[in-house]
Each structure stands twice: as structure tokens, then as C-alpha cells.
Design an enzyme around this catalytic site. Structure first.
Site, mmCIF file in Angstrom:
data_model
loop_
_atom_site.group_PDB
_atom_site.id
_atom_site.type_symbol
_atom_site.label_atom_id
_atom_site.label_comp_id
_atom_site.label_asym_id
_atom_site.label_seq_id
_atom_site.Cartn_x
_atom_site.Cartn_y
_atom_site.Cartn_z
ATOM 1 N N CYS A 184 9.152 -1.507 8.100
ATOM 2 C CA CYS A 184 9.145 -2.457 6.883
ATOM 3 C C CYS A 184 7.907 -2.264 5.983
ATOM 4 O O CYS A 184 6.816 -2.542 6.554
ATOM 5 C CB CYS A 184 9.475 -3.685 7.060
ATOM 6 N N GLY B 1 12.567 1.634 1.383
ATOM 7 C CA GLY B 1 13.816 1.887 0.308
ATOM 8 C C GLY B 1 12.961 2.466 -0.874
ATOM 9 O O GLY B 1 13.925 3.403 -1.564
ATOM 10 N N HIS C 217 17.875 5.867 4.996
ATOM 11 C CA HIS C 217 18.282 5.382 3.728
ATOM 12 C C HIS C 217 19.064 6.256 3.174
ATOM 13 O O HIS C 217 19.190 7.443 3.305
ATOM 14 C CB HIS C 217 16.959 5.242 2.802
ATOM 15 N N CYS D 288 12.340 -3.601 -0.949
ATOM 16 C CA CYS D 288 12.278 -2.845 0.193
ATOM 17 C C CYS D 288 11.180 -1.795 0.130
ATOM 18 O O CYS D 288 11.534 -0.739 -0.689
ATOM 19 C CB CYS D 288 13.619 -2.516 0.684
ATOM 20 N N GLU E 276 19.820 -3.994 2.560
ATOM 21 C CA GLU E 276 19.059 -3.625 3.793
ATOM 22 C C GLU E 276 20.043 -4.024 5.047
ATOM 23 O O GLU E 276 20.402 -5.034 5.072
ATOM 24 C CB GLU E 276 17.594 -4.417 3.803
#
Length: 269
Positions: A76, A213, A154, A210, A201
Site C-alpha cells: 500500500c 493504484g 491493478h 490508493c 480496492e
């Protein structure tokens, strides 16, 4: 039952509960993440982050992250920036360059410090992975987006309607093309060149931001000719700057990190 001190922090609105496991053990992190993340009956967050000793001498500290549904995430970006601020401002390190061990590799955090306060953090997110992934996704009938792995998967879709993340996110997260589920980004390149992005997510649903992301979106935009190698990714909770360097092929993400509050929460002995 016993009380465990925690700190709530957010990076561009992506909020997590942080525990210093060098002082306090969390024996059942998946269960704890579910209970504490509940926004009606718990503390409320996108998940639980455990800060610990590094299992290897190549890193200074470690991070484990559990989503709101209890599943463990590989990485993350927003949480890693928050950890940098936490470690420095809570006196656990004097370093302004910190090596953080994660399940997706060792990430380097570069802290921008002014008068003892970490104003922003740049994270070396390493190289994006694109090998054969798009062919795999297309074989399942998904050809509208671009698959990018930033240590976690992703799928980035460019669209005029980023709000479709609310209804399509959960369907695509569990699509047969993604046996381990997937993070889904819906993005639109604005007139000023910034990229408006909403994220579904994996394991948490819609979140304010994110980090991985944002990186995946910037890479996808560059790959499809929609942007260059530097992008401002505008998410619900704030803006992240992402650079995809040609020299080392690494993706560098810069953004804020903020303390929200400290508290204590109950946990089973």
C-alpha cells in the site's frame, strides 16, 4: 481483553489503523482488521497496518497490511508514506531515507522534513510488471483496460465516467480473469493534463485514494499514449504525483501523510 494503543493516519484520505508491533503484539490481525475497520461498530478505516522489525538486514522496518475484509495485501503506497512519517515523528528513527520491507519487496521512503515535520514522502515503488498480463486478461474477454502490477494487481480503465467504479468495481474485482482478485481503477485525463481517478480496492471497496493504484494509472496512461511519464493523479481524497523514470524504470510516488488521532482499542488476550 486488553487495551492496545493505536494511531489512525491517512494518506490522501486513504485511512488505516497503525500498530507498533515492536511494542504490542496483534495475534489475529485478520480478525482484528475486520473488527476495528468497521465504520459503524469499530474505529473505522480501510484496514490495519502493522509496523515491525525487518526480517532482513537489507531493510530498516517492516510493514504488513490487512484490508477491511481481513485479507492481507501485498503493498500500500499511502500506508508506506504514513509509516515514514510515523517512524520519524514518533522518534523511532532519525533517518530521512528509510528502507521498508513489504510483501512486494523492499521500498525506499524519502522523507521531506521541515522543522521536524514530515511534509511529504516519496516512495520508490520499483518497476511495474507488465509481462504477459494483458494477454491473459484479454483472453477472458476483458479488453477495455490495461493490467499493471505494482507488487499487487491493478486493472486500469480509461473512461468519461469514473463514477462507474461504485457499481462495476466489485464485479471486476471478482472477475474470473483475476483468480486472486484485483484492484480496479477508473480514470479520465482532464483538460489540464491531470488524471482524475476513482479506485475500487481489492478487499476494501471504494477508497479515497490508493497509492499503488495511482502508480498503475500513471503507467497505464503512459503506455497508452494518454500522458507522459509524469502525472498528477487526482483521487477522491487528494492528489499524488507519480513519475515513471526512464533511467531505472522505477515508479516514484510523492504525496502527503497525516496523523488523525491516537487511541486504545480492545483485543482478546
Amino acid at each position: 481483553m486488553k487495551k492496545i494503543p493505536f494511531t489512525k493516519m491517512h494518506g490522501a484520505g486513504n485511512d488505516y489503523i497503525y500498530i507498533n508491533t515492536m511494542l504490542h503484539e496483534i495475534p489475529n490481525p485478520s480478525e482484528t482488521a475486520i473488527l476495528w475497520s468497521d465504520r459503524h461498530k469499530g474505529i473505522g478505516s480501510d484496514g490495519l497496518v502493522l509496523i515491525g522489525y525487518s526480517p532482513t538486514p537489507e531493510a530498516d522496518f517492516s510493514m504488513r497490511i490487512f484490508n477491511a475484509d481481513g485479507s492481507e495485501a501485498m503493498m500500500c503506497g499511502n500506508a508506506s508514506r504514513c509509516i515514514g512519517k510515523y517512524l520519524f515523528e514518533r522518534g523511532l528513527t532519525t533517518k530521512t531515507t528509510i528502507r521498508l520491507h513489504t510483501l512486494s519487496g523492499i521500498k525506499t521512503l524519502n522523507l521531506n522534513v521541515k522543522d521536524g515535520i514530515v511534509e511529504e514522502v516519496t516512495v520508490d515503488m520499483l518497476e511495474p510488471s507488465l509481462i504477459n498480463e494483458e494477454q491473459f486478461v484479454t483472453s477472458f474477454g476483458l479488453s477495455e483496460g490495461t493490467f499493471v502490477s505494482m507488487g499487487n494487481p491493478h486493472y486500469v480503465i480509461f473512461t468519461d465516467n469514473v463514477d462507474q467504479a461504485d457499481e462495476r468495481g466489485i464485479v471486476l474485482e471478482h472477475h474470473p480473469a483475476f483468480p486472486q482478485r484485483c484492484n480496479i481503477e477508473f480514470a479520465h485525463v482532464e483538460k489540464d493534463g491531470s488524471i482524475r481517478t476513482r479506485v475500487w480496492e481489492r478487499g476494501s471497496g471504494i477508497t479515497m485514494a490508493c497509492g499503488t493504484g495511482a502508480c498503475a494509472t500513471a503507467v497505464a496512461a503512459a503506455l497508452t499514449g494518454r500522458a507522459g511519464r509524469k502525472s498528477q493523479i487526482v483521487m477522491d481524497g487528494g492528489t499524488l504525483c507519480v513519475k515513471w523514470h526512464e533511467t531505472d524504470n522505477h515508479v516514484y510516488m510523492t504525496g502527503p501523510a497525516e496523523f488523525v488521532f491516537d487511541g486504545e482499542a480492545s483485543i482478546m488476550d
